[in-house]
Motif scaffolding. Structure first.
Motif, mmCIF file in Angstrom:
data_model
loop_
_atom_site.group_PDB
_atom_site.id
_atom_site.type_symbol
_atom_site.label_atom_id
_atom_site.label_comp_id
_atom_site.label_asym_id
_atom_site.label_seq_id
_atom_site.Cartn_x
_atom_site.Cartn_y
_atom_site.Cartn_z
ATOM 1 N N ILE A 80 0.819 -0.694 0.506
ATOM 2 C CA ILE A 80 0.309 -0.020 -0.023
ATOM 3 C C ILE A 80 1.037 1.071 -0.125
ATOM 4 C CG2 ILE A 80 -1.415 1.664 0.467
ATOM 5 C CD1 ILE A 80 -3.280 -0.827 2.403
ATOM 6 N N ASN A 81 1.925 1.282 1.211
ATOM 7 C CA ASN A 81 2.621 2.664 1.120
ATOM 8 C C ASN A 81 3.748 2.345 -0.308
ATOM 9 O OD1 ASN A 81 1.879 3.832 3.256
ATOM 10 N ND2 ASN A 81 3.599 2.691 4.254
ATOM 11 N N TYR A 82 4.108 1.651 -0.485
ATOM 12 C CA TYR A 82 4.807 1.803 -2.092
ATOM 13 C C TYR A 82 4.228 1.880 -3.102
ATOM 14 C CZ TYR A 82 6.998 -0.012 -6.437
ATOM 15 O OH TYR A 82 7.617 -0.389 -7.431
ATOM 16 N N TYR A 83 3.108 1.963 -3.500
ATOM 17 C CA TYR A 83 2.344 2.007 -4.140
ATOM 18 C C TYR A 83 1.433 3.555 -4.365
ATOM 19 C CZ TYR A 83 1.685 -1.740 -7.648
ATOM 20 O OH TYR A 83 2.828 -2.448 -8.275
ATOM 21 N N VAL A 84 1.337 3.935 -3.193
ATOM 22 C CA VAL A 84 0.809 5.488 -2.884
ATOM 23 C C VAL A 84 1.925 6.574 -3.450
ATOM 24 C CG1 VAL A 84 0.580 7.371 -0.341
ATOM 25 C CG2 VAL A 84 -0.505 5.130 -0.652
ATOM 26 N N ASN A 85 3.279 5.912 -2.806
ATOM 27 C CA ASN A 85 4.583 6.602 -3.100
ATOM 28 C C ASN A 85 4.618 7.108 -5.043
ATOM 29 O OD1 ASN A 85 4.906 7.375 -0.456
ATOM 30 N ND2 ASN A 85 6.749 4.753 -0.403
ATOM 31 N N VAL A 86 4.059 5.094 -5.670
ATOM 32 C CA VAL A 86 4.562 5.478 -6.946
ATOM 33 C C VAL A 86 3.693 6.219 -7.575
ATOM 34 C CG1 VAL A 86 4.095 4.171 -8.965
ATOM 35 C CG2 VAL A 86 5.614 3.147 -7.411
ATOM 36 N N MET A 87 2.160 6.190 -6.975
ATOM 37 C CA MET A 87 0.941 6.917 -7.369
ATOM 38 C C MET A 87 1.486 8.679 -7.292
ATOM 39 S SD MET A 87 -1.032 5.123 -9.051
ATOM 40 C CE MET A 87 -2.106 6.284 -9.902
ATOM 41 N N ASN A 88 2.169 9.855 -6.229
ATOM 42 C CA ASN A 88 1.689 10.696 -5.411
ATOM 43 C C ASN A 88 3.366 10.719 -6.684
ATOM 44 O OD1 ASN A 88 0.181 11.084 -3.872
ATOM 45 N ND2 ASN A 88 1.429 10.052 -2.156
ATOM 46 N N GLN A 89 4.411 10.011 -6.685
ATOM 47 C CA GLN A 89 5.318 10.619 -7.248
ATOM 48 C C GLN A 89 4.620 10.537 -9.214
ATOM 49 O OE1 GLN A 89 9.378 9.470 -7.301
ATOM 50 N NE2 GLN A 89 9.041 8.224 -8.508
ATOM 51 N N GLU A 90 4.310 9.613 -9.733
ATOM 52 C CA GLU A 90 4.112 9.853 -10.910
ATOM 53 C C GLU A 90 3.094 11.662 -10.495
ATOM 54 O OE1 GLU A 90 0.833 8.387 -13.945
ATOM 55 O OE2 GLU A 90 1.414 6.531 -12.192
ATOM 56 N N ILE A 91 1.718 11.995 -10.381
ATOM 57 C CA ILE A 91 1.496 12.517 -9.813
ATOM 58 C C ILE A 91 2.292 13.932 -10.367
ATOM 59 C CG2 ILE A 91 -0.380 14.591 -8.991
ATOM 60 C CD1 ILE A 91 -1.673 11.743 -7.984
ATOM 61 N N ASN A 92 2.905 13.852 -9.105
ATOM 62 C CA ASN A 92 4.229 14.765 -8.903
ATOM 63 C C ASN A 92 4.929 15.513 -10.349
ATOM 64 O OD1 ASN A 92 3.478 16.006 -6.683
ATOM 65 N ND2 ASN A 92 5.129 14.548 -5.327
ATOM 66 N N ILE A 93 5.331 14.209 -11.645
ATOM 67 C CA ILE A 93 6.167 14.339 -12.957
ATOM 68 C C ILE A 93 5.386 14.877 -13.434
ATOM 69 C CG2 ILE A 93 7.090 13.265 -13.905
ATOM 70 C CD1 ILE A 93 8.238 11.111 -11.818
ATOM 71 N N LEU A 94 4.054 14.523 -13.904
ATOM 72 C CA LEU A 94 2.885 15.195 -14.176
ATOM 73 C C LEU A 94 3.026 16.471 -14.643
ATOM 74 C CD1 LEU A 94 0.999 12.118 -15.101
ATOM 75 C CD2 LEU A 94 2.124 12.896 -16.717
ATOM 76 N N SER A 95 2.399 16.866 -12.789
ATOM 77 C CA SER A 95 2.462 18.360 -13.153
ATOM 78 C C SER A 95 3.304 18.899 -13.378
ATOM 79 C CB SER A 95 2.102 18.464 -10.771
ATOM 80 O OG SER A 95 2.012 19.665 -10.893
#
Length: 227
Positions: A80-95
């Protein structure tokens, strides 16, 4: 490409949990299952076409065990923590890349928590994937030149914020009617050549990643590709 798979349960869940937070999306009934994520077609009330990437946590135990076997997490409970970090990083990069005309644009990102369940939604512009575009329009010399220039421009934008995409392939390249665009930053990382992610699509992995993969991870699929 989108498959004609209908799931009223998924659509209803999306309508209840997304539109209650961000009004105005009319969700289509077509989606494609992309690994652990699902991709929906949608249109906003103002007529803007979009696609919505949905990831629900926790993931199933078999997929979590794959992460353990690849050395990404220590136990299944860490997924769970792994994918939360993955998704937040993807969102930050796209932003950070949203101003580039050669990166698939992100309109919005939503995280919805409900007890032990967490849902991420990334709302993106709707563009034609490159395989569909060339199947419909053919493949001219000028297309090849423009494709090369546009994707190099996308990589230049990534380099400008120190991002490595890690999964460049045909299915992650799109056309919006004007430009070819790079999409799907789910495997992307910040860093240098010393911070490579040693997984991806085998037929598209660079030689240096493949050789490091074999030395350190002994991935049978990658070994087979190289033989």
């Amino acid at each position: 490409m989108y498959n004609s798979i209908k799931s009223s349960e998924d659509i209803q869940y999306f309508l209840e949990n997304v539109n209650s937070l961000h009004d105005g999306y009319i969700i289509g009934v077509q989606y494609v299952n992309n690994g652990i994520s699902k991709i929906y077609k949608a249109v906003k009330s103002d007529g803007t076409n979009s696609v919505i990437k949905h990831l629900r946590l926790p993931i199933d135990s078999n997929r979590a065990m794959e992460l353990v076997n690849r050395g990404k997490i220590s136990t299944v409970n860490d997924s769970i923590n792994y994918y939360v970090n993955v998704m937040n990083q993807e969102i930050n990069i796209l932003s950070a890349l949203n101003s580039s005309p050669y990166i698939l644009r992100m309109y919005d990102a939503i995280q919805n928590n409900n007890g032990n369940q967490s849902d991420f939604y990334i709302i993106m512009e709707n563009a034609v994937d490159i395989n569909q575009y060339f199947a419909n329009n053919g493949f001219s010399e000028s297309d090849v030149v423009k494709l090369g220039i546009d994707i190099c421009s996308a990589l230049e934008a990534c380099k400008g914020i120190n991002v490595i995409h890690n999964d460049i392939k045909l299915s992650n390249i799109f056309y919006d009617g004007y430009n070819f665009k790079l999409g799907d930053f789910g495997s992307s990382t910040y860093g240098s050549d010393n911070n490579l992610v040693y997984f991806g699509t085998p037929n598209y992995l660079s030689p240096e990643v493949c050789f490091k993969y074999i030395i350190y991870h002994r991935n049978k699929l990658v070994v087979k590709v190289l033989q």
